[in-house]
Design a protein around this motif. Sequence first.
Motif, mmCIF file in Angstrom:
data_model
loop_
_atom_site.group_PDB
_atom_site.id
_atom_site.type_symbol
_atom_site.label_atom_id
_atom_site.label_comp_id
_atom_site.label_asym_id
_atom_site.label_seq_id
_atom_site.Cartn_x
_atom_site.Cartn_y
_atom_site.Cartn_z
ATOM 1 N N THR A 85 -5.811 15.338 3.249
ATOM 2 C CA THR A 85 -6.350 14.098 2.698
ATOM 3 C C THR A 85 -7.861 14.181 2.597
ATOM 4 O O THR A 85 -8.458 13.853 1.568
ATOM 5 N N LEU A 86 -8.492 14.603 3.687
ATOM 6 C CA LEU A 86 -9.950 14.694 3.708
ATOM 7 C C LEU A 86 -10.460 15.714 2.695
ATOM 8 O O LEU A 86 -11.478 15.475 2.035
ATOM 9 N N GLU A 141 -6.022 10.357 -5.853
ATOM 10 C CA GLU A 141 -4.556 10.270 -5.902
ATOM 11 C C GLU A 141 -3.913 11.303 -4.983
ATOM 12 O O GLU A 141 -2.943 11.008 -4.288
ATOM 13 N N GLN A 142 -4.459 12.514 -4.968
ATOM 14 C CA GLN A 142 -3.943 13.540 -4.061
ATOM 15 C C GLN A 142 -4.171 13.124 -2.614
ATOM 16 O O GLN A 142 -3.312 13.319 -1.755
ATOM 17 N N ALA A 143 -5.336 12.571 -2.351
ATOM 18 C CA ALA A 143 -5.661 12.129 -0.993
ATOM 19 C C ALA A 143 -4.698 11.035 -0.553
ATOM 20 O O ALA A 143 -4.205 11.045 0.576
ATOM 21 N N LEU A 144 -4.413 10.100 -1.451
ATOM 22 C CA LEU A 144 -3.491 9.012 -1.125
ATOM 23 C C LEU A 144 -2.093 9.559 -0.835
ATOM 24 O O LEU A 144 -1.448 9.145 0.132
ATOM 25 N N GLY A 145 -1.641 10.523 -1.628
ATOM 26 C CA GLY A 145 -0.335 11.133 -1.377
ATOM 27 C C GLY A 145 -0.297 11.847 -0.034
ATOM 28 O O GLY A 145 0.687 11.731 0.716
ATOM 29 N N LEU A 158 5.209 10.765 8.699
ATOM 30 C CA LEU A 158 5.511 11.563 9.884
ATOM 31 C C LEU A 158 5.166 10.821 11.168
ATOM 32 O O LEU A 158 5.853 10.976 12.177
ATOM 33 N N ARG A 159 4.094 10.063 11.136
ATOM 34 C CA ARG A 159 3.668 9.282 12.304
ATOM 35 C C ARG A 159 3.320 7.872 11.847
ATOM 36 O O ARG A 159 2.148 7.547 11.627
ATOM 37 N N PRO A 160 4.312 7.002 11.705
ATOM 38 C CA PRO A 160 4.082 5.671 11.142
ATOM 39 C C PRO A 160 3.115 4.797 11.950
ATOM 40 O O PRO A 160 2.509 3.885 11.396
ATOM 41 N N ASP A 161 2.958 5.081 13.237
ATOM 42 C CA ASP A 161 2.090 4.249 14.078
ATOM 43 C C ASP A 161 0.667 4.791 14.190
ATOM 44 O O ASP A 161 -0.136 4.259 14.938
ATOM 45 N N TRP A 162 0.315 5.792 13.434
ATOM 46 C CA TRP A 162 -0.976 6.457 13.538
ATOM 47 C C TRP A 162 -2.064 5.602 12.878
ATOM 48 O O TRP A 162 -2.129 5.477 11.661
ATOM 49 N N GLU A 163 -2.923 5.040 13.702
ATOM 50 C CA GLU A 163 -3.947 4.125 13.214
ATOM 51 C C GLU A 163 -4.935 4.787 12.259
ATOM 52 O O GLU A 163 -5.324 4.198 11.246
ATOM 53 N N GLN A 164 -5.376 5.989 12.581
ATOM 54 C CA GLN A 164 -6.378 6.648 11.735
ATOM 55 C C GLN A 164 -5.854 6.882 10.324
ATOM 56 O O GLN A 164 -6.588 6.755 9.348
ATOM 57 N N ALA A 165 -4.570 7.205 10.211
ATOM 58 C CA ALA A 165 -3.982 7.431 8.886
ATOM 59 C C ALA A 165 -3.929 6.137 8.090
ATOM 60 O O ALA A 165 -4.248 6.122 6.892
ATOM 61 N N VAL A 166 -3.545 5.033 8.725
ATOM 62 C CA VAL A 166 -3.475 3.767 7.982
ATOM 63 C C VAL A 166 -4.878 3.295 7.608
ATOM 64 O O VAL A 166 -5.083 2.728 6.528
ATOM 65 N N LEU A 167 -5.859 3.552 8.456
ATOM 66 C CA LEU A 167 -7.239 3.187 8.117
ATOM 67 C C LEU A 167 -7.730 3.989 6.913
ATOM 68 O O LEU A 167 -8.388 3.438 6.021
ATOM 69 N N LEU A 168 -7.395 5.245 6.883
ATOM 70 C CA LEU A 168 -7.778 6.093 5.754
ATOM 71 C C LEU A 168 -7.068 5.651 4.477
ATOM 72 O O LEU A 168 -7.687 5.547 3.408
ATOM 73 N N GLU A 169 -5.789 5.354 4.584
ATOM 74 C CA GLU A 169 -5.051 4.874 3.412
ATOM 75 C C GLU A 169 -5.626 3.556 2.904
ATOM 76 O O GLU A 169 -5.801 3.355 1.697
#
Length: 187
Positions: A17-18, A27-31, A39-50
């Motif tokens: 993503t980065l 678009e690639q980053a969002l995918g 893979l890790r639905p509870d991962w805060e850093q991923a949801v913040l990035l999204e």
Amino acid sequence: WEALAGGAVATLATLATLAALAAGENEQALGAVRRARALRPDWEQAVLLESQLLQSGSRAAGMKLLEEFLQQYPEAREVRLSYARALAGEQRLAEARNEFQRLLKAYPESNDMLLAVGLLSMQMEDFIQADASFRRLLALRYRDSDLLHLYLGQAAEGRKEFAAALQWYEKIQRGEQFLAARIRAAQ
């Protein structure tokens, strides 16, 4: 072992993503970040990035993602903090204050959360709540007591308690807030 492997794959997806972001491929980053979240639905850093990626196109979409995540994971501190800041940025002050108050309940010694509640209360002209927040910060020995004295004076002014406001302003004897305090006292 599966959890460890899933965590490693999620980390790799975040790195992808980065890399995509750095290349300007939103678009690639969002995918990639969505794969990490799968893979890790509870991962805060991923949801913040999204959310950050979504907000570049639609601020509302990014905020909605944070809100939905918090409904599923109400204890997610970093996501709640980001959501509270976004609400404040949108001038949705009452909602922002509610989120900061919720964080403050979970982290009662957090000067930053308490200051945010006080400042939002001032903006909402809830001078009683602002006063309570700033007094509590004083009791917790907040690093800039002169700033708190200035805010307490302003809160007193807001309540039309001018003698009390003057007392707060007079506590500031020098430093960055001195001139502002003197001007307000003169007024």
